[in-house]
Design a protein around this motif. Sequence first.
Motif, PDB file in Angstrom:
ATOM      1  N   ASN A   1       5.986   1.436 -12.803  1.00  0.00           N
ATOM      2  CA  ASN A   1       7.081   0.944 -13.637  1.00  0.00           C
ATOM      3  C   ASN A   1       6.503   0.001 -14.691  1.00  0.00           C
ATOM      4  O   ASN A   1       6.546  -1.224 -14.530  1.00  0.00           O
ATOM      5  N   PRO A   2       5.937   0.540 -15.795  1.00  0.00           N
ATOM      6  CA  PRO A   2       5.258  -0.288 -16.798  1.00  0.00           C
ATOM      7  C   PRO A   2       6.157  -1.378 -17.379  1.00  0.00           C
ATOM      8  O   PRO A   2       5.682  -2.482 -17.662  1.00  0.00           O
ATOM      9  N   GLU A   3       7.447  -1.092 -17.556  1.00  0.00           N
ATOM     10  CA  GLU A   3       8.338  -2.082 -18.151  1.00  0.00           C
ATOM     11  C   GLU A   3       8.442  -3.333 -17.263  1.00  0.00           C
ATOM     12  O   GLU A   3       8.352  -4.460 -17.747  1.00  0.00           O
ATOM     13  N   ARG A   4       8.615  -3.128 -15.954  1.00  0.00           N
ATOM     14  CA  ARG A   4       8.717  -4.287 -15.044  1.00  0.00           C
ATOM     15  C   ARG A   4       7.379  -5.006 -14.929  1.00  0.00           C
ATOM     16  O   ARG A   4       7.334  -6.235 -14.771  1.00  0.00           O
ATOM     17  N   SER A   5       6.290  -4.243 -14.994  1.00  0.00           N
ATOM     18  CA  SER A   5       4.958  -4.865 -14.961  1.00  0.00           C
ATOM     19  C   SER A   5       4.766  -5.784 -16.168  1.00  0.00           C
ATOM     20  O   SER A   5       4.303  -6.929 -16.034  1.00  0.00           O
ATOM     21  N   MET A   6       5.128  -5.297 -17.347  1.00  0.00           N
ATOM     22  CA  MET A   6       4.998  -6.108 -18.554  1.00  0.00           C
ATOM     23  C   MET A   6       5.930  -7.328 -18.501  1.00  0.00           C
ATOM     24  O   MET A   6       5.555  -8.422 -18.927  1.00  0.00           O
TER      25      MET A   6
ATOM     26  N   TYR B   1       3.765  -2.885 -10.088  1.00  0.00           N
ATOM     27  CA  TYR B   1       4.506  -2.013 -11.000  1.00  0.00           C
ATOM     28  C   TYR B   1       3.637  -1.446 -12.127  1.00  0.00           C
ATOM     29  O   TYR B   1       4.144  -0.674 -12.953  1.00  0.00           O
ATOM     30  N   SER B   2       2.350  -1.807 -12.194  1.00  0.00           N
ATOM     31  CA  SER B   2       1.529  -1.386 -13.334  1.00  0.00           C
ATOM     32  C   SER B   2       1.378   0.130 -13.415  1.00  0.00           C
ATOM     33  O   SER B   2       1.193   0.693 -14.503  1.00  0.00           O
TER      34      SER B   2
ATOM     35  N   ASP C   1       0.827  -1.213   0.000  1.00  0.00           N
ATOM     36  CA  ASP C   1       0.000   0.000   0.000  1.00  0.00           C
ATOM     37  C   ASP C   1       0.860   1.261   0.000  1.00  0.00           C
ATOM     38  O   ASP C   1       0.358   2.376   0.119  1.00  0.00           O
ATOM     39  N   ILE C   2       2.196   1.086  -0.122  1.00  0.00           N
ATOM     40  CA  ILE C   2       3.118   2.217  -0.303  1.00  0.00           C
ATOM     41  C   ILE C   2       3.829   1.973  -1.635  1.00  0.00           C
ATOM     42  O   ILE C   2       5.006   1.586  -1.681  1.00  0.00           O
ATOM     43  N   PRO C   3       3.133   2.161  -2.792  1.00  0.00           N
ATOM     44  CA  PRO C   3       3.665   1.699  -4.081  1.00  0.00           C
ATOM     45  C   PRO C   3       4.963   2.358  -4.505  1.00  0.00           C
ATOM     46  O   PRO C   3       5.747   1.768  -5.230  1.00  0.00           O
ATOM     47  N   ASN C   4       5.208   3.588  -4.100  1.00  0.00           N
ATOM     48  CA  ASN C   4       6.421   4.281  -4.537  1.00  0.00           C
ATOM     49  C   ASN C   4       7.569   4.118  -3.545  1.00  0.00           C
ATOM     50  O   ASN C   4       8.586   4.784  -3.661  1.00  0.00           O
ATOM     51  N   SER C   5       7.379   3.229  -2.561  1.00  0.00           N
ATOM     52  CA  SER C   5       8.368   3.071  -1.509  1.00  0.00           C
ATOM     53  C   SER C   5       9.619   2.371  -2.043  1.00  0.00           C
ATOM     54  O   SER C   5       9.532   1.339  -2.707  1.00  0.00           O
ATOM     55  N   ASN C   6      10.779   2.964  -1.734  1.00  0.00           N
ATOM     56  CA  ASN C   6      12.034   2.307  -2.091  1.00  0.00           C
ATOM     57  C   ASN C   6      12.213   1.009  -1.316  1.00  0.00           C
ATOM     58  O   ASN C   6      12.838   0.066  -1.790  1.00  0.00           O
ATOM     59  N   LEU C   7      11.638   1.003  -0.104  1.00  0.00           N
ATOM     60  CA  LEU C   7      11.713  -0.195   0.722  1.00  0.00           C
ATOM     61  C   LEU C   7      10.983  -1.358   0.055  1.00  0.00           C
ATOM     62  O   LEU C   7      11.468  -2.481   0.023  1.00  0.00           O
TER      63      LEU C   7
END
Length: 706
Positions: free
Chosen positions: A221-226, A217-218, A177-183
């Motif tokens: 980060n679309p590339e990693r999602s794909m 990642y959708s 639920d923290i999608p942009n988290s570096n962790l």
Amino acid sequence: MPQRFLSIIITIIALSVSCIKTHATSGTMFVIDSLRTELHGAKTPTDSLPIMLNLYDVLPREKSNKIGDSLYYTAMRAHDYNSALDIIRNQANRYMRRDSMLRDLTEKALKCPESNDRKETVTFIRFMQNMRRAYYSDTEERKEALKERMEEIMLNPPSDLYDRAALTHGICLLLSDIPNSNLLVSYMDSLKNIINRLPSNAYSLRNAYNVHAASIYSFTNPERSMEADLNTLRNIELLKKQYSAKGRKFRNYHPSFYTIYTRLLSNFEILDTAKVNEYYSKAIVQLPFDPAIHETYSNSQLPDIYYSMFYKDYSRALPLIKEAINQPMTQARYKLLLQLEIECAEALGDKEILLKASSDYIKVLKDEIEEQSHSSYRELQTAYAIYDMKYRVTQMAKEKSESVASLQHTIILVSICAVIILIILAIFLFLQFRKNRMLIRNLSETNQKLLSESENLKQSRAELIRARDTAQKANNLKTDFIKNMSYEVRVPLQAINEYSHLIADCVGNASSDDMERISQRHLTHFADLLELNSELLSTIINDVLRLSEIDSSPISVQPVVINIKLLCEATLDSVRHRVKPGVTLSLAPECGPIEIFSDPTRLQQILNNLLTNAAKFTDKGSIVLSYRTNDSDSKIIFTVTDTGIGINAKNKDKIFDRFFKIDRDSQGAGLGLTIARLIAQRLEGDVELDTSYTSGARFSVTLPKN
């Protein structure tokens, strides 16, 4: 124009496939009925299992769930543990929200033999428990669960790869639920590395990771999602081949294909035309194969929206977006749909829709900013907790280091004291050594003398024991010999004496007219009995003499070239008069002429003893003498087979002992088999009882051909 034409073609294909939906449904019912009929005819769990697996695949989800337990127990009875574990994984995926069901499935998996497949299944169930905890628990529960898992992975990380995968997967879900988290990104990378180290056929765990990664990642980060979605497609294709090879041709992959191709299509901004057309056509073609897919598409036509936006067909996309934007199943895509709606409204100049969509989008951004602030706060809390745990780990390491240093200091002091004590002890021992060395030297000389005398006494004692045993054995043999001979000789001598008197009485008291009648009726019978007992007595005496010859001096062997068939026929003729009426004595018809180099007299003695023994104990049936060479043609094997009383296998070694008789009332001294074996061994062979033959007795004689 090209995209319009392709759109029309795909629409026609979808409509055509939809038209056969009714026929497909009726076809499915026909398959279900056929499988149920086939299942009624199955008689074993092994026969039932493949039919039930196909039934599980073809039935609607709510009905197939009900046969999951039956299918598991059938697979266990058939000892097909791979199928049992596969069913457990399917059931775990379907009952992900029910913790009690997941615990029950874990117990069932642990009943299968230990293997990588079982480890994969137990870990997959733990993945489902992680998902239930992350998606269906309140904020405080998730926070507490995250803290527990962080402490475990920091303070006591599991060494087992599967346990580490389950723990890391749980942390990733609780951080999702923290999608942009570096962790979160860091732990997702860690989970990916762990998954890649698992066995290559752990498809369920790989798919679980890829689905989670594609979802996370959708938006960021679309590339990693794909990449994750394409990996899932490859794994599904491998699974299809495996299931197809096992005969499972009704397994439904269409919901997964529809979801994956729709998500791939959502990245239309970074796709080329060929990929957009491919993903769109592959998503649409799944519609008629599953009612759930068709219902999802009816409520939110996401593939059409993404396809139209790629080709900038705003007039087609806008009404589809307006219909889908408020559907519950599209809430995860609400922000993206608002962006697309704004883009369509701007392009079409629809200011009313643009104003409303912009207002809603601003509200979403505001809520997102507020949520990001909360997320940042939670991330800071998590980071602080991690820092605190690392600090505790550092403190523990420091305390451990200090404890080790203190222990080492103590060990050094104790070592110094021990060295001093050892030096004092060494000096004392050295003095004692010098004092005792002289004593040892004197004791050594005395001990040597005692050992020499003891050895002489041992040798004398051993010789006395051997002499005693030899004398005792000779005495026992003498006693056995006297007992056997006193009995065995007395019987035939008494018979000879009695029948001699009978003949004398018959001849002396008979007139000339009666003489002819007496000779015909009695004298011949008495003479035969006299001859039989004389021969028995001669046999006993010959056996004793022959055994005495063997014991007193080595058996003389005079080998010559022997025609085995002629020797066997002559031996059979010599014992034929001993065979009882109704018993056939013959040479096996398959025995051809064979020549060997051996002593014919000794060989005939062996065969004569075995055939005489067989004649004695066979009242009806047959006695067959046969011979053959072994596979390497280096030895010849004789067999004497009878249909007599047989010999118990437990006596197979005792029957070759001197004077041993199974039936104490039978004729003979019990030396025939002993002599046969001794002669055979002198000819470098052996005599054995074939215990596998149960219709009488069968002895085999093995001798070298040369």
